[in-house]
Every structure is written in structure tokens, then in C-alpha cells.
Design a protein around this motif. Structure first.
Motif, PDB file in Angstrom:
ATOM      1  N   GLN A 243       0.829  -1.204   0.000  1.00  0.00           N
ATOM      2  CA  GLN A 243       0.000   0.000   0.000  1.00  0.00           C
ATOM      3  C   GLN A 243       0.861   1.250   0.000  1.00  0.00           C
ATOM      4  O   GLN A 243       0.589   2.194  -0.736  1.00  0.00           O
ATOM      5  CB  GLN A 243      -0.925   0.009   1.223  1.00  0.00           C
ATOM      6  N   SER A 244       1.915   1.248   0.812  1.00  0.00           N
ATOM      7  CA  SER A 244       2.812   2.401   0.854  1.00  0.00           C
ATOM      8  C   SER A 244       3.509   2.588  -0.480  1.00  0.00           C
ATOM      9  O   SER A 244       3.643   3.693  -0.980  1.00  0.00           O
ATOM     10  CB  SER A 244       3.873   2.225   1.939  1.00  0.00           C
ATOM     11  N   VAL A 245       3.950   1.478  -1.059  1.00  0.00           N
ATOM     12  CA  VAL A 245       4.628   1.533  -2.355  1.00  0.00           C
ATOM     13  C   VAL A 245       3.678   2.101  -3.403  1.00  0.00           C
ATOM     14  O   VAL A 245       4.050   2.973  -4.185  1.00  0.00           O
ATOM     15  CB  VAL A 245       5.118   0.129  -2.771  1.00  0.00           C
ATOM     16  N   ALA A 246       2.440   1.631  -3.404  1.00  0.00           N
ATOM     17  CA  ALA A 246       1.453   2.099  -4.380  1.00  0.00           C
ATOM     18  C   ALA A 246       1.205   3.588  -4.223  1.00  0.00           C
ATOM     19  O   ALA A 246       1.120   4.315  -5.209  1.00  0.00           O
ATOM     20  CB  ALA A 246       0.150   1.312  -4.228  1.00  0.00           C
ATOM     21  N   LEU A 247       1.106   4.054  -2.972  1.00  0.00           N
ATOM     22  CA  LEU A 247       0.885   5.476  -2.728  1.00  0.00           C
ATOM     23  C   LEU A 247       2.032   6.313  -3.279  1.00  0.00           C
ATOM     24  O   LEU A 247       1.823   7.302  -3.976  1.00  0.00           O
ATOM     25  CB  LEU A 247       0.756   5.750  -1.220  1.00  0.00           C
TER      26      LEU A 247
END
Ligand SMILES: [Zn+2]
Length: 88
Positions: free
Chosen positions: A48-52
Motif C-alpha cells: 500500500q505504501s509503495v502504491a501510494l
């Protein structure tokens, strides 16, 4: 499943997400993650952090990920890995 297997996953995950990990390592990592609820949870939060971070990047720049974004990503990852390890 031992805690040391999880630690190995946490340590290798940034390489895995950067596609820098040899395929044989990816396979053993994925195999562990599939059978480990703790790692599934960890991987989801990292993804999720990577996607953000990547979304922000893609909207401003269609080229390769800039070094400062990569550094942010790595810092976020290391913080999460530290938190995850402290819960083992
Ligand atoms: Zn695990």
C-alpha cells in the motif's frame, strides 16, 4: 514457521518489490508469505505504501522512479520492517 523466516522476509522484501531479488529467492519468499499470516499483513501494508508513493510519482513524472522517491520508499520500508520485527 519460525520467527527467523519472517525476519528474512522483512529484510528481503524491499529487494523483492524492486525486482532486484534472484528468482529462486522470490519463490522461497512467496512460499513463506503464503503460509504466514504475519507476513501477509506486513506485505500488504508495504504494498500500500509503495502504491501510494508510486501514484504520486506517476502523476508528475512518467520516467523512472527518481532517487529521492526511492529513498523515501526505502525509509518507509525500513521503518515498517523495524516495527514488524519488534512484534515478533
Ligand atoms: Zn512470516
Amino acid at each position: 514457521m519460525s520467527a527467523s523466516d519472517c525476519t528474512r522476509v522483512f529484510e528481503k522484501l524491499s529487494e523483492y518489490l524492486d525486482r532486484e531479488l534472484p528468482p529462486s529467492d522470490c519463490v522461497s519468499l512467496e512460499r513463506h508469505i503464503q503460509g504466514c499470516g504475519r507476513c501477509v499483513e506486513f506485505v500488504e501494508s508495504v504494498k500500500q505504501s509503495v502504491a501510494l508513493i508510486k501514484d504520486v510519482d506517476a502523476s508528475e513524472n512518467l520516467g523512472p522512479m527518481p532517487e529521492d522517491v526511492k529513498a523515501d520508499l526505502r525509509a518507509a520500508f525500513e521503518r515498517m520492517a523495524g516495527e514488524a520485527k519488534s512484534k515478533l
